[in-house]
Design a protein around this motif. Structure first.
Motif, PDB file in Angstrom:
ATOM      1  N   HIS A 132      52.394  24.875  25.124  1.00  0.00           N
ATOM      2  CA  HIS A 132      52.024  26.184  25.677  1.00  0.00           C
ATOM      3  C   HIS A 132      50.621  26.627  25.250  1.00  0.00           C
ATOM      4  N   HIS A 133      50.003  25.901  24.327  1.00  0.00           N
ATOM      5  CA  HIS A 133      48.675  26.306  23.845  1.00  0.00           C
ATOM      6  C   HIS A 133      47.596  25.908  24.839  1.00  0.00           C
ATOM      7  N   LEU A 134      46.437  26.521  24.671  1.00  0.00           N
ATOM      8  CA  LEU A 134      45.285  26.150  25.495  1.00  0.00           C
ATOM      9  C   LEU A 134      44.822  24.779  25.028  1.00  0.00           C
ATOM     10  N   PHE A 168      44.022  43.595  18.038  1.00  0.00           N
ATOM     11  CA  PHE A 168      44.122  42.140  17.800  1.00  0.00           C
ATOM     12  C   PHE A 168      42.745  41.596  17.410  1.00  0.00           C
ATOM     13  N   PRO A 169      42.737  40.418  16.727  1.00  0.00           N
ATOM     14  CA  PRO A 169      41.453  39.871  16.268  1.00  0.00           C
ATOM     15  C   PRO A 169      40.689  39.140  17.365  1.00  0.00           C
ATOM     16  N   MET A 170      39.369  39.220  17.301  1.00  0.00           N
ATOM     17  CA  MET A 170      38.516  38.445  18.214  1.00  0.00           C
ATOM     18  C   MET A 170      37.275  37.959  17.467  1.00  0.00           C
ATOM     19  N   ASP A 171      36.797  36.774  17.867  1.00  0.00           N
ATOM     20  CA  ASP A 171      35.493  36.327  17.369  1.00  0.00           C
ATOM     21  C   ASP A 171      34.614  35.742  18.478  1.00  0.00           C
ATOM     22  N   LEU A 172      35.159  35.674  19.694  1.00  0.00           N
ATOM     23  CA  LEU A 172      34.311  35.222  20.815  1.00  0.00           C
ATOM     24  C   LEU A 172      33.614  36.463  21.379  1.00  0.00           C
ATOM     25  N   ILE A 173      32.770  37.016  20.558  1.00  0.00           N
ATOM     26  CA  ILE A 173      32.147  38.306  20.861  1.00  0.00           C
ATOM     27  C   ILE A 173      30.681  38.222  20.483  1.00  0.00           C
ATOM     28  N   LEU A 184      32.588  40.210  25.352  1.00  0.00           N
ATOM     29  CA  LEU A 184      33.854  39.780  24.745  1.00  0.00           C
ATOM     30  C   LEU A 184      34.439  38.720  25.669  1.00  0.00           C
ATOM     31  N   ALA A 185      34.971  37.641  25.089  1.00  0.00           N
ATOM     32  CA  ALA A 185      35.678  36.635  25.905  1.00  0.00           C
ATOM     33  C   ALA A 185      37.133  36.626  25.456  1.00  0.00           C
ATOM     34  N   LEU A 186      37.997  37.080  26.339  1.00  0.00           N
ATOM     35  CA  LEU A 186      39.413  37.223  25.993  1.00  0.00           C
ATOM     36  C   LEU A 186      40.247  36.334  26.898  1.00  0.00           C
ATOM     37  N   ARG A 187      41.157  35.585  26.294  1.00  0.00           N
ATOM     38  CA  ARG A 187      42.019  34.712  27.096  1.00  0.00           C
ATOM     39  C   ARG A 187      42.726  35.553  28.144  1.00  0.00           C
ATOM     40  N   SER A 188      42.708  35.066  29.385  1.00  0.00           N
ATOM     41  CA  SER A 188      43.237  35.869  30.497  1.00  0.00           C
ATOM     42  C   SER A 188      44.735  36.120  30.355  1.00  0.00           C
ATOM     43  N   HIS A 221      49.503  40.046  18.313  1.00  0.00           N
ATOM     44  CA  HIS A 221      49.300  41.072  19.350  1.00  0.00           C
ATOM     45  C   HIS A 221      48.433  40.590  20.516  1.00  0.00           C
ATOM     46  N   HIS A 222      48.036  39.309  20.498  1.00  0.00           N
ATOM     47  CA  HIS A 222      47.468  38.741  21.723  1.00  0.00           C
ATOM     48  C   HIS A 222      48.590  38.582  22.754  1.00  0.00           C
ATOM     49  N   LYS A 223      49.839  38.539  22.249  1.00  0.00           N
ATOM     50  CA  LYS A 223      50.978  38.288  23.151  1.00  0.00           C
ATOM     51  C   LYS A 223      51.846  39.511  23.367  1.00  0.00           C
ATOM     52  N   GLN A 224      51.916  40.387  22.349  1.00  0.00           N
ATOM     53  CA  GLN A 224      52.756  41.586  22.525  1.00  0.00           C
ATOM     54  C   GLN A 224      51.995  42.824  22.063  1.00  0.00           C
ATOM     55  N   HIS A 287      34.047  35.913   8.614  1.00  0.00           N
ATOM     56  CA  HIS A 287      33.390  35.104   9.654  1.00  0.00           C
ATOM     57  C   HIS A 287      34.115  33.764   9.773  1.00  0.00           C
ATOM     58  N   HIS A 288      33.918  33.107  10.877  1.00  0.00           N
ATOM     59  CA  HIS A 288      34.363  31.718  11.047  1.00  0.00           C
ATOM     60  C   HIS A 288      33.138  30.832  11.219  1.00  0.00           C
ATOM     61  N   THR A 289      33.178  29.679  10.545  1.00  0.00           N
ATOM     62  CA  THR A 289      32.173  28.662  10.859  1.00  0.00           C
ATOM     63  C   THR A 289      32.885  27.317  10.925  1.00  0.00           C
TER      64      THR A 289
HETATM   65  C1  LIG Z   1      40.625  35.516  13.747  1.00  0.00           C
HETATM   66  C2  LIG Z   1      41.024  35.298  15.183  1.00  0.00           C
HETATM   67  C3  LIG Z   1      40.092  35.468  16.199  1.00  0.00           C
HETATM   68  C4  LIG Z   1      40.481  35.319  17.543  1.00  0.00           C
HETATM   69  N1  LIG Z   1      39.540  35.506  18.531  1.00  0.00           N
HETATM   70  C5  LIG Z   1      39.920  35.420  19.818  1.00  0.00           C
HETATM   71  C6  LIG Z   1      38.983  35.688  20.862  1.00  0.00           C
HETATM   72  O1  LIG Z   1      37.823  36.015  20.615  1.00  0.00           O
HETATM   73  N2  LIG Z   1      39.428  35.593  22.139  1.00  0.00           N
HETATM   74  C7  LIG Z   1      40.710  35.250  22.445  1.00  0.00           C
HETATM   75  O2  LIG Z   1      41.056  35.186  23.624  1.00  0.00           O
HETATM   76  N3  LIG Z   1      41.620  34.993  21.482  1.00  0.00           N
HETATM   77  C8  LIG Z   1      41.245  35.080  20.188  1.00  0.00           C
HETATM   78  N4  LIG Z   1      42.160  34.833  19.209  1.00  0.00           N
HETATM   79  C9  LIG Z   1      43.541  34.513  19.604  1.00  0.00           C
HETATM   80  C10 LIG Z   1      43.926  33.070  19.512  1.00  0.00           C
HETATM   81  O3  LIG Z   1      42.879  32.235  19.901  1.00  0.00           O
HETATM   82  C11 LIG Z   1      45.189  32.756  20.330  1.00  0.00           C
HETATM   83  O4  LIG Z   1      44.929  32.908  21.692  1.00  0.00           O
HETATM   84  C12 LIG Z   1      46.324  33.645  20.024  1.00  0.00           C
HETATM   85  O5  LIG Z   1      46.535  33.612  18.640  1.00  0.00           O
HETATM   86  C13 LIG Z   1      47.552  33.194  20.822  1.00  0.00           C
HETATM   87  O6  LIG Z   1      47.766  31.847  20.558  1.00  0.00           O
HETATM   88  P1  LIG Z   1      48.388  30.780  21.619  1.00  0.00           P
HETATM   89  O7  LIG Z   1      48.458  31.421  22.959  1.00  0.00           O
HETATM   90  O8  LIG Z   1      47.442  29.613  21.595  1.00  0.00           O
HETATM   91  O9  LIG Z   1      49.719  30.455  21.061  1.00  0.00           O
HETATM   92  C14 LIG Z   1      41.805  34.982  17.867  1.00  0.00           C
HETATM   93  C15 LIG Z   1      42.747  34.808  16.836  1.00  0.00           C
HETATM   94  C16 LIG Z   1      42.366  34.956  15.514  1.00  0.00           C
HETATM   95  C17 LIG Z   1      43.389  34.775  14.425  1.00  0.00           C
END
Ligand SMILES: Cc1cc2nc3c(=O)[nH]c(=O)nc-3n(C[C@H](O)[C@H](O)[C@H](O)COP(=O)(O)O)c2cc1C
Length: 307
Positions: A132-134, A168-173, A184-188, A221-224, A287-289
């Motif tokens: 189910h992951h990307l 929820f957390p993001m770093d694609l920003i 911001l790039a957020l998974r659809s 909270h990316h999912k709920q 940060h992430h590297t």
């Molecule tokens: C620190 C951190 C940063 C993340 N940054 C992003 C982001 O910028 N964009 C995004 O779509 N998801 C981001 N995510 C979410 C994950 O990439 C992932 O989509 C989410 O945890 C759901 O996982 P799954 O669908 O692969 O199981 C981030 C998660 C974490 C822990």
């Protein structure tokens, strides 16, 4: 110890390293080499999609530019991405160039260790692929790690709409400096993606490194959606103009007004105007590297502080 000596031969480096860096640090410089010129894009490029891997910048660098990452102190070349132009994102405020990553390499490890480490990492990725992951191709993940040579700050994104709240957390920003916009790039598939397109307002809390564990927990909270702001394990304060709950102990709170959103591959790319920008505290931000970048720095006795 013999175990330390043998480890690189049997175990890959971690893909990512979570590190504590000052928000203003410019340890790595990103330069875009186009047809006519080379431009510093350290504060003017970001990831717009993971699948395919796409870089956004407000610089138009022609058809097939190179994106180079160099160590700002030693000027050593750390890695390079080969880019190919795609159709730009055009709004009434700006035109943002999109580039698909066609290839790339890093130079953080010796040639032999680099190839062996990549082979070990790729093998592990293929073995541990969950359906189910990307599922990014291992070579694209290697290119993504190269893009993370420029350490990416982690924020908590919060939104508050009638009937839907989330954080929820993001770093694609990141800022796209020359356009004055922030992306911001957020998974659809994110549960709040349709709400963000609709309400067009979010708050970004820059997270102190010490909050790493809490932040990772909030990735659920990316999912709920979030059921109750009071259920969070830290206090919140409302953001200045939009009144969105944000992290009280944040180093920085930025409010963004979404001007444009569009699907790019696996992600929704949001282009935003910065509505407010509050500096709240000094400190090191999470940060992430790339793991190979931290290994490079460790070998030279200048590792980032790991958290
Ligand atoms: C620190 C951190 C940063 C993340 N940054 C992003 C982001 O910028 N964009 C995004 O779509 N998801 C981001 N995510 C979410 C994950 O990439 C992932 O989509 C989410 O945890 C759901 O996982 P799954 O669908 O692969 O199981 C981030 C998660 C974490 C822990």
């Amino acid at each position: 110890m013999w175990k330390d000596w043998i480890r690189p031969f049997v175990r890959p480096l971690p893909q990512w390293s979570t590190v504590a860096i000052a928000p203003t640090s410019r340890a790595v410089t990103a330069t875009l080499h186009g047809d006519d010129a080379s431009v510093d894009v350290t504060a003017d490029h970001t990831v717009a999609s993971l699948k395919p891997l796409v870089i956004a910048t407000s610089v138009d660098a022609g058809e097939r530019p190179l994106l180079e990452y160099t160590d700002s102190t030693t000027q050593r070349l750390l890695g390079v991405l080969h880019l190919v132009r795609m159709a730009p994102v055009t709004t009434d405020k700006a035109s943002i160039s999109l580039y698909q990553v066609e290839g790339g390499e890093h130079y953080c490890l010796s040639w032999l260790r680099r190839s062996w480490n990549a082979w070990l990492q790729n093998r592990l990725m293929l073995k541990s692929r969950a359906p189910h992951h990307l599922a990014m191709d291992p070579s694209a993940v290697q290119q993504l790690m190269t893009a993370y040579l420029h350490p990416r700050p982690v924020v908590l994104v919060s939104l508050d709409a009638p009937g839907h709240q989330n954080i929820f957390p993001m770093d694609l920003i990141g800022p796209l400096e020359r356009s004055g916009l922030f992306s911001l790039a957020l998974r659809s598939t994110n549960v709040s993606e349709p709400v963000m397109r609709e309400v067009r307002q979010v708050a970004l809390s820059s997270i102190p490194a010490a909050m790493k564990n809490v932040v990772y927990k909030l990735s659920e909270h990316h999912k709920q959606p979030l059921s109750d702001w009071n259920a969070l394990p830290f206090p919140v304060r409302t953001s200045r103009e939009f009144g969105i709950p944000a992290v009280s102990s944040a180093l920085h709170i930025r409010e963004l007004a979404v001007l444009h959103s569009q699907t790019i591959g696996s992600h929704t790319f949001f282009l935003c105007r910065i509505a407010s920008d509050e500096d709240l505290a000094e400190g090191l931000q999470l940060h992430h590297t790339a793991g190979f970048h931290q290994a490079y720095r460790r070998k030279r006795n200048m590792p980032f502080a790991e958290v």
